[in-house]
Design an enzyme around this catalytic site. Sequence first.
Site, PDB file in Angstrom:
ATOM      1  N   ILE A 458       0.836  -1.209   0.000  1.00  0.00           N
ATOM      2  CA  ILE A 458       0.000   0.000   0.000  1.00  0.00           C
ATOM      3  C   ILE A 458       0.868   1.255   0.000  1.00  0.00           C
ATOM      4  O   ILE A 458       0.393   2.343   0.304  1.00  0.00           O
ATOM      5  CB  ILE A 458      -0.988  -0.001   1.187  1.00  0.00           C
ATOM      6  CG1 ILE A 458      -0.256   0.122   2.529  1.00  0.00           C
ATOM      7  CG2 ILE A 458      -1.846  -1.258   1.179  1.00  0.00           C
ATOM      8  CD1 ILE A 458      -1.211   0.380   3.704  1.00  0.00           C
ATOM      9  N   GLY A 504       4.689  -9.534  10.777  1.00  0.00           N
ATOM     10  CA  GLY A 504       3.920 -10.714  10.387  1.00  0.00           C
ATOM     11  C   GLY A 504       4.468 -11.377   9.132  1.00  0.00           C
ATOM     12  O   GLY A 504       4.918 -12.528   9.160  1.00  0.00           O
ATOM     13  N   GLN A 599       8.761   6.372   5.713  1.00  0.00           N
ATOM     14  CA  GLN A 599       7.551   6.161   6.506  1.00  0.00           C
ATOM     15  C   GLN A 599       7.428   7.228   7.588  1.00  0.00           C
ATOM     16  O   GLN A 599       6.342   7.740   7.854  1.00  0.00           O
ATOM     17  CB  GLN A 599       7.596   4.789   7.182  1.00  0.00           C
ATOM     18  CG  GLN A 599       7.212   3.651   6.275  1.00  0.00           C
ATOM     19  CD  GLN A 599       5.707   3.552   6.184  1.00  0.00           C
ATOM     20  OE1 GLN A 599       5.016   4.497   5.833  1.00  0.00           O
ATOM     21  NE2 GLN A 599       5.169   2.399   6.507  1.00  0.00           N
ATOM     22  N   GLU A 666       2.675   3.635  11.702  1.00  0.00           N
ATOM     23  CA  GLU A 666       1.774   4.602  12.326  1.00  0.00           C
ATOM     24  C   GLU A 666       2.470   5.449  13.387  1.00  0.00           C
ATOM     25  O   GLU A 666       2.046   6.569  13.675  1.00  0.00           O
ATOM     26  CB  GLU A 666       0.578   3.860  12.923  1.00  0.00           C
ATOM     27  CG  GLU A 666      -0.268   3.253  11.826  1.00  0.00           C
ATOM     28  CD  GLU A 666      -1.257   2.216  12.324  1.00  0.00           C
ATOM     29  OE1 GLU A 666      -2.400   2.249  11.864  1.00  0.00           O
ATOM     30  OE2 GLU A 666      -0.886   1.370  13.141  1.00  0.00           O
TER      31      GLU A 666
HETATM   32 MO1  MOS Z   1      -4.143   1.174   9.825  1.00  0.00          MO
HETATM   33  S1  MOS Z   1      -5.159   2.804  10.446  1.00  0.00           S
HETATM   34  O1  MOS Z   1      -4.313   0.070  11.105  1.00  0.00           O
HETATM   35  O2  MOS Z   1      -4.512   0.739   8.313  1.00  0.00           O
END
Ligand code: MOS
Length: 699
Positions: A458, A504, A599, A666
Amino acid sequence: MTTVNPGLVRPDGPAKLTGAARYSADHTIGGMLHAALVTATVARGRVAGVDTAEAAAAPGVAAVLTHRDLPRLSPPPVPPLAHSVLAMQDDRVHYEGQPVALVAAATREQAQQAVGLVRVRYADVETATVFGTGDEVIPDGPYNLAEPDLAVGDLDAALAAADVVIRGTYRTADRHHSPIEPSTTLAWWEGDQLTVQDSVQGISAVRLVLAAAFGLPTDHVHVSSPFVGGGFGCKGYVHPHQLLAAAAARVLGRPVQIVLTRAQMFTGCGHQPATRQTVTLGASRDGRLAAVEHTSVNAAARADDYAEFATAGTRWLYATSTLRVRTRIERLDRPQPNPMRAPHEGPGLFAVESAMDELAHELGIDPVTLRLRNEPDTDPVTGEPFSSRPLRQCLQDGARRFGWAARPPQPRSMPEGHDLIGWGMAVATMDTFRFPSSARVRAEADGRVVVEAGTQEIGTGIPGVLTLVAAEVLGVPPGSIDVRFGETSLPEAGMTAGSSATMGVGSAVHAAARELRDKLAVLGSGPPSELLSAAGMASLEAEARWDPAESGAGLSMHTYGAVFAEVKVDADLGVVRMSRCVGVYGAGRIMNPLTARSQMIGGITWGLGQALLEQSVFEPNLGRFLSKNLAGYVIPANADIGDVDVSFVDDHDPHASPLGAKGIGELGAVGVSAAIANAVFHATGIRVRDLPIAIEDLL
Ligand code: MOS
């Protein structure tokens, strides 16, 4: 275990730069129809009738479908993958923007044109309720991350005994994910086999939901999502358009593609709900916390409770003998909110880290010193040891890189011409989500190595990370490795959400590559291609699964960072610019420093948007988000971002993953808004507790 790693340039970069990479809307299939959605213009009510005649007669239109024409679908079995109330199953309207009809035509333009010709009549229309007017209720159901309430010790007694008590109410705005690529689904049927070309963060989740909805065995559903133009959480859930594309394709007997319009991305793909938070801190004169109280209320939809767990990070952030957190929602007439990059801690740390700055100011203690003074040795709630927690070093390195020692403590003490300069800082933390994943690694006699996993790219750079993992284990050059992803036919991997993919999928590739290395070792020693050729084999492969349940139990596992921001506030105009930002992060082993740095720069940019720009106004009379476009909803551009300095401290967390890596995607978006708000206070003496910080707040 730390090695000097210069980083790998994205292997997927050239295809993206040259336009060779195909995104969902680039895919076409013979006989395909383009569908466009007619969406509800009321927030609550009933569809009394749909006049489709004019639209049906428009050029190119093949069909106009309403809820009467669609098959009845089963709600998702495994929330929180999708909405429990599905669109176009009956005449009820639950939110403005809900699909109520669908036009299928030969071209997208013809479908879009005909949408304007569909006349929908509504009945039983009610005014939407807006945030701040609903009842505060305890969130219930599958969307919830943790227990809404938690209390440790006698907080009221600790507050009564504290030398200093700080209490403030903080607000964060409704925000939309706004990826460059709008969500797109192309669906077609071959008998009872359903294939979907989608743009999502979790192909396996889409497969589960579609299989349930249409009553199919999971292996009759095939989902492909090779490149995704940004997700940020909005493509992590299954939304109405995905089910509608498949349902329309079934009814019409032809492939159907739906590309959401930019406006529909504001109603059909989730949003980060506004929060109202209260933080109370009790401390001794020397700045030791004795009481931390944090309550959060967020806007939610009526059908499914989505709690924005703004109080999550507060549970492990600071040493305190008493703590009380509470999470509530208001059920309102609006589209379903969902996680958005740095959910929970992103909004939550704005409040907590603003309050810590207020406490530092009140006590006359340097903000960095105050954080260091409250570093816990073990998890303050569970008592568990931390799997790794290099926050001290992040704070110290960050202060040094920023030049924090030169900061005069008093606000308004750094004027520069028309500008007031301010320096502010905040801590960042994020939870560690880990999902089981599988992967396959194959060595081929021609010298190529193929890594296969049903993950999604993504924009985070996962193909590069997986390349480096396989290259390291097998001892082959990264350039000899091809990574395949984005197909449910590949070994099943977790969602690309919660900053989880490196742990993962990376750990699954690590396990598969080790298994392959062991198989190759049986053939002898040397490069895999030579071993295979000598043995007369075309290829050799291994598949493995990694399960996070195997490691990390009994440990408090999170990521950390320290963010320092410099702002320049125009004293006459109230305009805030972030001239520089230093972010230092501790997030386990950094697998690919090049994309990791990208990132974090992206995260800091995201945090600046939260602090200064992003706000979706929910208009109460219309019952809708007011500006469904990127003119009315402002996101940061290059010119908004000053000098950004990103670095990582040495960290290695073998409990989080065998790679020693944690998640970073994040974390970068956390703490930035508080650092900026604190810098604005330092510049101006004005404490803004309501995001985004507006010009009128500072005049
Ligand atoms: Mo994220 S907001 O866990 O895609």
